[in-house]
Design an enzyme around this catalytic site. Sequence first.
Site, PDB file in Angstrom:
ATOM      1  N   SER A  13       0.859  -1.196   0.000  1.00 25.07           N
ATOM      2  CA  SER A  13       0.000   0.000   0.000  1.00 25.07           C
ATOM      3  C   SER A  13       0.892   1.242   0.000  1.00 25.07           C
ATOM      4  O   SER A  13       2.119   1.134   0.025  1.00 25.07           O
ATOM      5  CB  SER A  13      -0.921  -0.024   1.210  1.00 25.07           C
ATOM      6  N   GLY A  16       0.932   5.563  -3.768  1.00 29.13           N
ATOM      7  CA  GLY A  16       0.544   6.815  -4.424  1.00 29.13           C
ATOM      8  C   GLY A  16      -0.433   6.590  -5.567  1.00 29.13           C
ATOM      9  O   GLY A  16      -0.367   7.272  -6.586  1.00 29.13           O
ATOM     10  N   GLY A  18      -3.549   7.269  -5.464  1.00 34.53           N
ATOM     11  CA  GLY A  18      -4.405   8.455  -5.528  1.00 34.53           C
ATOM     12  C   GLY A  18      -3.755   9.545  -6.362  1.00 34.53           C
ATOM     13  O   GLY A  18      -4.404  10.162  -7.216  1.00 34.53           O
ATOM     14  N   GLU A 149     -10.955  -8.275   1.337  1.00 35.13           N
ATOM     15  CA  GLU A 149     -12.103  -7.368   1.233  1.00 35.13           C
ATOM     16  C   GLU A 149     -12.197  -6.661  -0.123  1.00 35.13           C
ATOM     17  O   GLU A 149     -13.228  -6.101  -0.464  1.00 35.13           O
ATOM     18  CB  GLU A 149     -12.081  -6.360   2.379  1.00 35.13           C
ATOM     19  N   PRO A 190       7.879  -9.298  -7.246  1.00 31.70           N
ATOM     20  CA  PRO A 190       6.608  -8.904  -6.620  1.00 31.70           C
ATOM     21  C   PRO A 190       5.607  -8.366  -7.649  1.00 31.70           C
ATOM     22  O   PRO A 190       4.407  -8.636  -7.551  1.00 31.70           O
ATOM     23  CB  PRO A 190       7.014  -7.806  -5.630  1.00 31.70           C
ATOM     24  N   LYS A 223      11.597  -7.561 -18.869  1.00 28.58           N
ATOM     25  CA  LYS A 223      11.208  -8.725 -18.076  1.00 28.58           C
ATOM     26  C   LYS A 223       9.749  -8.570 -17.598  1.00 28.58           C
ATOM     27  O   LYS A 223       8.928  -9.477 -17.718  1.00 28.58           O
ATOM     28  CB  LYS A 223      12.130  -8.798 -16.859  1.00 28.58           C
ATOM     29  N   GLY A 354      -9.538  19.788  14.871  1.00 27.81           N
ATOM     30  CA  GLY A 354      -9.366  18.571  15.648  1.00 27.81           C
ATOM     31  C   GLY A 354     -10.521  18.348  16.593  1.00 27.81           C
ATOM     32  O   GLY A 354     -11.451  19.162  16.662  1.00 27.81           O
ATOM     33  N   CYS A 381     -10.927  25.954  12.336  1.00 28.99           N
ATOM     34  CA  CYS A 381     -11.934  25.156  13.038  1.00 28.99           C
ATOM     35  C   CYS A 381     -11.611  25.065  14.533  1.00 28.99           C
ATOM     36  O   CYS A 381     -11.760  26.052  15.233  1.00 28.99           O
ATOM     37  CB  CYS A 381     -12.092  23.794  12.383  1.00 28.99           C
ATOM     38  N   ARG A 462     -19.253  20.591  15.355  1.00 28.82           N
ATOM     39  CA  ARG A 462     -20.489  20.559  16.149  1.00 28.82           C
ATOM     40  C   ARG A 462     -20.600  21.777  17.065  1.00 28.82           C
ATOM     41  O   ARG A 462     -21.643  22.080  17.586  1.00 28.82           O
ATOM     42  CB  ARG A 462     -20.514  19.319  17.057  1.00 28.82           C
ATOM     43  N   HIS A 507     -13.090  25.095   6.890  1.00 31.50           N
ATOM     44  CA  HIS A 507     -11.811  24.485   6.480  1.00 31.50           C
ATOM     45  C   HIS A 507     -11.393  24.996   5.098  1.00 31.50           C
ATOM     46  O   HIS A 507     -11.690  24.361   4.094  1.00 31.50           O
ATOM     47  CB  HIS A 507     -11.958  22.959   6.441  1.00 31.50           C
ATOM     48  N   GLU A 509      -8.665  24.803   3.757  1.00 28.96           N
ATOM     49  CA  GLU A 509      -7.679  23.911   3.116  1.00 28.96           C
ATOM     50  C   GLU A 509      -8.305  22.965   2.095  1.00 28.96           C
ATOM     51  O   GLU A 509      -7.603  22.391   1.270  1.00 28.96           O
ATOM     52  CB  GLU A 509      -6.889  23.124   4.173  1.00 28.96           C
TER      53      GLU A 509
HETATM   54  N1  GLN Z   1     -14.183  19.689  17.747  1.00 28.92           N
HETATM   55  C1  GLN Z   1     -14.649  20.922  17.215  1.00 28.92           C
HETATM   56  C2  GLN Z   1     -16.116  20.872  16.853  1.00 28.92           C
HETATM   57  O1  GLN Z   1     -16.679  19.825  16.716  1.00 28.92           O
HETATM   58  C3  GLN Z   1     -13.837  21.343  16.010  1.00 28.92           C
HETATM   59  C4  GLN Z   1     -13.988  20.443  14.843  1.00 28.92           C
HETATM   60  C5  GLN Z   1     -12.904  20.597  13.800  1.00 28.92           C
HETATM   61  O2  GLN Z   1     -11.867  21.188  14.052  1.00 28.92           O
HETATM   62  N2  GLN Z   1     -13.118  20.038  12.615  1.00 28.92           N
HETATM   63  O3  GLN Z   1     -16.737  21.898  16.694  1.00 28.92           O
END
Ligand code: GLN
Length: 540
Positions: A13, A16, A18, A149, A190, A223, A354, A381, A462, A507, A509
């Site tokens: 795996s 690359g 993707g 799978e 391989p 080969k 996060g 975020c 959330r 986000h 990004e």
């Molecule tokens: N944990 C935070 C929320 O749920 C931020 C989520 C995130 O950074 N994607 O709002």
Amino acid sequence: MTKHIFVTGGVVSSLGKGLTSASVGMLLEQRGLRVRMQKLDPYINVDPGTMSPYQHGEVYVLDDGSETDLDLGHYERFTNSPLGRESNYTTGQIYLRVIEKERRGEYLGKTVQVVPHITNEIKNAILSLSGPDVDVAITELGGTIGDIEGLPFLEAIRQIPLEVGKENCLFIHLTLVPYLRAAREMKTKPTQHSVGQLREIGIQPDILVVRCERPMGQENLEKIAMFCNVEKRAVIEEVDKTLSIYEVPQGLVEHGLDKLIVEKLGINAGSLDMDEWWDMLRRIRNPEHEVTIAVVGKYIEHRDAYKSIYESLDHAGFSHSSRVIVKRIEAEELADQGPEVLLSGVDGILVPGGFGMRGIEGKIEAIRYARQCEIPFFGICLGMQCAVIEFARNVLEFKDANSSEFVDSTNHPVICLLEDQKTVTEKGGTMRLGAQPCVLDEDSLAAWCYGEKEVSERHRHRYEFNPEYKSQFEDAGMKISGTSPSGTLAEIVEIPDHPWFLAAQFHPEFKSKPLTPHPLFRGFVEAALKRHQSRVHVGL
Ligand code: GLN
């Protein structure tokens, strides 16, 4: 008639696939073709939204709110293929559909089986990409040949040529030719085994893309061609690119991959136009400046967890002819050692998104340091939520300010659960997800970066800025410069009295591309460059 390309992977795996699939998509688009991209993931989770970043890397969010595999990020960065729910299927999703049909009695009493019912559902997913406005559909199969799978997916793609015609399908297999240091030799066995396994299933690859750390030489190539029953010119070597992933298409063009695909599929395509891309590669190879950005997060040792953020920083760097050096900092370590130790000398600080409490105090410390030392800061975020908490604690002096995600009993829940999340019980696909409009304050850093009054950005959260605190924050110098159209949700905050301090609930990004960097990343890197240059100027 839509043509279908299938990309499979063998040997190991992380080859690359993707990136190679995305590069193929881009080359075909640059020959004037209309392309659609899709990823099939054999794991059982319905989508990666509930998976830990350690397991799966970043969860890539699309406009329509689907939470998808990070390879879709490569597809969006390399191509203009519109992506949506139909662009990423997992075993879980396929089974869910079949089981729901079974419960509705749609199989009319038949025994429901992997073949044909599961494989038919997979075929439907693949064929749903075709249409009068699509010249080529590229379907990448996750996992490695030999995974149990993956078998139903391979069986399904084996059957597609029977339905749409052999001449309309092309199988590309990605493999590895390792170099054995002890033997001083490159090994093709391989690859032979992996193609052998594919052929046992009934799939004869048309093209092999062979990853290797050094050129494999004519003998190995011959080969492979002979043992794998593939034309010599269709064995395409892909030597490791160390500088940038955006060099991958160049190697493929040099080996004639676009010409071969177009010829084998009998497509009437235009000539390849890569001028802008080659120009970008020149800038990547000869940067005029250098800038160091600290990314303070909690999944820092896992490179894929903040994939799109690292890519977006690079994109912004390309547009400023600048190399962006990312200093990846573990938030917990920063809390232990202090920001002065880990952040001195950086030109900008970014705190990404996060979930969960671990690392929060380190992120807040990093933000305090950025705010007080006037270092450009970009929060995303959870990074924005931490910026709000930091401001509440250290400027408004609400010492116990927190997010109710972490401490429910705080006297100052400056970040709180979104109103419509209060009744949510299920975890999968239930956050505030996907594209939402955001109205910008005309007199703000955000509006200056975007050059627009209203933008659309992707969300995945959330919790939100608690609107009860709005005026206290604004009076103390943190401005809400972007909101939902009704004005209720704070989407961007900034500190006007700081060289560059901006944090967004969304986000950005997920919308940055190498040739069109995201305006906020571009602005942030520009501010970091300015800081770098002024420091160099005063000899710091
Ligand atoms: N944990 C935070 C929320 O749920 C931020 C989520 C995130 O950074 N994607 O709002």
